[in-house]
Motif scaffolding. Structure first.
Motif, mmCIF file in Angstrom:
data_model
loop_
_atom_site.group_PDB
_atom_site.id
_atom_site.type_symbol
_atom_site.label_atom_id
_atom_site.label_comp_id
_atom_site.label_asym_id
_atom_site.label_seq_id
_atom_site.Cartn_x
_atom_site.Cartn_y
_atom_site.Cartn_z
ATOM 1 N N ILE A 1 3.045 -5.686 -51.894
ATOM 2 C CA ILE A 1 1.644 -5.897 -51.504
ATOM 3 C C ILE A 1 0.934 -6.465 -52.728
ATOM 4 C CG2 ILE A 1 -0.462 -4.826 -50.620
ATOM 5 C CD1 ILE A 1 1.387 -2.423 -49.744
ATOM 6 N N THR A 2 0.290 -7.599 -52.549
ATOM 7 C CA THR A 2 -0.468 -8.182 -53.653
ATOM 8 C C THR A 2 -1.951 -7.999 -53.362
ATOM 9 O OG1 THR A 2 -0.260 -10.359 -52.573
ATOM 10 C CG2 THR A 2 1.317 -9.834 -54.316
ATOM 11 N N CYS A 3 -2.713 -7.819 -54.426
ATOM 12 C CA CYS A 3 -4.134 -7.505 -54.259
ATOM 13 C C CYS A 3 -4.987 -8.590 -54.904
ATOM 14 C CB CYS A 3 -4.465 -6.162 -54.899
ATOM 15 S SG CYS A 3 -3.499 -4.811 -54.202
ATOM 16 N N VAL A 4 -6.158 -8.786 -54.325
ATOM 17 C CA VAL A 4 -7.040 -9.859 -54.754
ATOM 18 C C VAL A 4 -8.474 -9.319 -54.769
ATOM 19 C CG1 VAL A 4 -7.343 -10.793 -52.386
ATOM 20 C CG2 VAL A 4 -7.478 -12.347 -54.357
ATOM 21 N N HIS A 5 -9.327 -9.957 -55.566
ATOM 22 C CA HIS A 5 -10.777 -9.675 -55.485
ATOM 23 C C HIS A 5 -11.219 -9.962 -54.059
ATOM 24 C CE1 HIS A 5 -12.192 -13.828 -54.853
ATOM 25 N NE2 HIS A 5 -11.031 -14.133 -55.423
ATOM 26 N N THR B 1 -6.959 -2.778 -55.759
ATOM 27 C CA THR B 1 -5.624 -2.270 -56.141
ATOM 28 C C THR B 1 -5.569 -0.749 -55.942
ATOM 29 O OG1 THR B 1 -6.387 -2.258 -58.432
ATOM 30 C CG2 THR B 1 -4.994 -4.079 -57.794
ATOM 31 N N LEU B 2 -6.613 -0.057 -56.421
ATOM 32 C CA LEU B 2 -6.648 1.407 -56.256
ATOM 33 C C LEU B 2 -6.601 1.775 -54.768
ATOM 34 C CD1 LEU B 2 -7.048 4.233 -57.536
ATOM 35 C CD2 LEU B 2 -9.515 3.880 -57.322
ATOM 36 N N ASN B 3 -7.373 1.072 -53.966
ATOM 37 C CA ASN B 3 -7.405 1.378 -52.526
ATOM 38 C C ASN B 3 -6.042 1.148 -51.872
ATOM 39 O OD1 ASN B 3 -10.075 2.015 -52.823
ATOM 40 N ND2 ASN B 3 -10.867 0.115 -51.943
ATOM 41 N N THR B 4 -5.349 0.105 -52.299
ATOM 42 C CA THR B 4 -4.003 -0.155 -51.752
ATOM 43 C C THR B 4 -3.072 1.009 -52.094
ATOM 44 O OG1 THR B 4 -4.326 -2.538 -51.932
ATOM 45 C CG2 THR B 4 -2.049 -1.772 -51.823
ATOM 46 N N VAL C 1 3.211 -2.705 -55.650
ATOM 47 C CA VAL C 1 1.852 -3.270 -55.551
ATOM 48 C C VAL C 1 1.563 -4.084 -56.812
ATOM 49 C CG1 VAL C 1 -0.604 -2.747 -55.275
ATOM 50 C CG2 VAL C 1 1.101 -1.286 -54.168
ATOM 51 N N TYR C 2 1.043 -5.278 -56.604
ATOM 52 C CA TYR C 2 0.788 -6.210 -57.712
ATOM 53 C C TYR C 2 -0.676 -6.611 -57.724
ATOM 54 C CZ TYR C 2 5.828 -6.557 -57.275
ATOM 55 O OH TYR C 2 7.161 -6.253 -57.191
ATOM 56 N N ALA C 3 -1.261 -6.642 -58.904
ATOM 57 C CA ALA C 3 -2.646 -7.112 -59.034
ATOM 58 C C ALA C 3 -2.640 -8.620 -59.220
ATOM 59 C CB ALA C 3 -3.310 -6.442 -60.230
ATOM 60 N N ALA D 1 2.225 3.685 -59.397
ATOM 61 C CA ALA D 1 1.477 2.845 -60.350
ATOM 62 C C ALA D 1 1.645 1.382 -59.972
ATOM 63 C CB ALA D 1 2.012 3.094 -61.760
ATOM 64 N N LEU D 2 0.701 0.572 -60.447
ATOM 65 C CA LEU D 2 0.799 -0.876 -60.229
ATOM 66 C C LEU D 2 1.984 -1.438 -60.983
ATOM 67 C CD1 LEU D 2 -2.754 -2.376 -60.907
ATOM 68 C CD2 LEU D 2 -1.446 -2.491 -58.773
ATOM 69 N N LYS D 3 2.612 -2.481 -60.450
ATOM 70 C CA LYS D 3 3.643 -3.204 -61.203
ATOM 71 C C LYS D 3 2.956 -4.093 -62.240
ATOM 72 C CE LYS D 3 7.085 -1.645 -58.872
ATOM 73 N NZ LYS D 3 7.998 -0.687 -59.501
ATOM 74 N N SER D 4 3.681 -4.455 -63.288
ATOM 75 C CA SER D 4 3.027 -5.256 -64.336
ATOM 76 C C SER D 4 3.034 -6.754 -64.011
ATOM 77 C CB SER D 4 3.685 -5.010 -65.691
ATOM 78 O OG SER D 4 5.055 -5.306 -65.575
#
Ligand code: BDR
Ligand code: CA
Length: 308
Positions: A33-37, A46-49, A62-64, A97-100
């Protein structure tokens, strides 16, 4: 074999329900899952995901991604989704945690690893997808399909002409719609047919599980702005139309047409200009949803939420 997908999102009440629908569906293999503004800032999306994954008890990477649009000034939809982006339910703190790796890099890597196999499902502004297409132009012909929530054949919601996801980054949307990747577009013209009316929400309440309770709270908060602004009988479930389409394409009627994004400064900035009648003769780059079987959609969603 399960269909590989990547969801790119900005939760968001309807993004959250879309994730829960995908996570409950064995027909889909969610690679990441990738996250965007978008609805709120990237830190919140990202936190909500991560919180939704925690609620669902699922472990997906999960990726920012982008924290702002390519060119325009950022906008948000806090007026619809509240300050946190997911006002309403009390959600568990994430243990994942988020992936880097950055979102665009993950998208490129996944498409190259599984050529012609990964469907992209963007339900927020299209910045991450446009960045991936620019980062590695080779991926465009290797993406079999993108199922996008954004735009409209007629009216907007964040301006008279423009829908939020497209208006939040019209330049990115223009890159995506001209990429040559086959697009299925779910715009407001169809998502406003998919309303979570009180009778439909009651059925989720009756499920009684923790996840169903969260879905009800999400819908109860989400409906406030739909009552106020549109006098609708319930909130429109925009984003879950995308995953519902992948699971049950027969729930929607599509029409092929040319769609381009208005980039000129002025009242139509960010509009998806849909050539419904083929008057331009331009290449038909999108299959646009024009009709939804709302009862069938809610049956599907109820059955899937019932799996938690
Ligand atoms: C879209 O904008 C966001 O507020 C929703 O999450 C949806 O993706 C609807 O215009
Ligand atoms: Ca969204």
């Amino acid at each position: 074999m399960a269909q590989k997908i990547i969801i790119d999102n900005d939760p968001g009440h309807d993004d959250a329900i879309n994730l829960l629908l995908a996570l409950a569906s064995g027909e889909l293999e969610l690679l990441g899952i990738t996250c965007v503004h978008g609805n709120v800032g990237l830190d919140r999306t990202t936190l909500n995901t991560l919180k939704i994954l925690e609620l669902a008890g699922k472990n997906v990477s999960v990726y920012a991604g982008a924290d702002r649009p390519l060119l325009r000034d950022p906008i948000n939809a806090e007026s619809v989704h509240g300050k946190s982006g997911l006002e309403g339910p009390v959600l568990p703190n994430p243990t994942l945690a988020l992936k880097s790796q950055r979102a665009a890099e993950f998208i490129v890597q996944s498409v190259l690893e599984y050529p012609n196999e990964v469907i992209l499902v963007p339900t927020g502004p299209l910045t991450n997808i446009a960045l991936a297409l620019r980062l590695e132009p080779k991926i465009a012909p290797l993406i079999p399909q993108m199922v996008i929530m954004g735009g409209s054949t007629d009216f907007g919601n964040f301006s008279p002409a423009a829908e939020f996801n497209i208006l939040a980054d019209p330049h990115a949307a223009s890159i995506v719609f001209s990429s040559g990747v086959p697009i299925v577009m779910f715009g407001l013209n169809v998502t406003h047919q998919v309303l979570a009316t009180p009778a439909r929400v009651d059925k989720f309440r009756q499920l009684g599980s923790k996840v169903a309770e969260a879905v009800v709270s999400l819908l109860e908060f989400f409906k406030l702005s739909y009552e106020k602004r549109y006098q609708f009988a319930g909130p429109a479930l925009h984003d879950p139309c995308t995953v519902a389409y992948l699971l049950r394409p027969e729930l929607f009627k599509l029409r092929e047409m040319n769609v381009e994004i208005e980039l000129g400064a002025g009242p139509s900035f960010g509009q998806t200009v849909c050539d419904v009648w083929g008057v331009t003769g331009k290449v038909k780059n999108a299959r646009v949803a024009i009709e939804a079987d709302a009862d069938g959609f809610f049956e599907l969603l109820l059955e899937r939420v019932g799996r938690y």
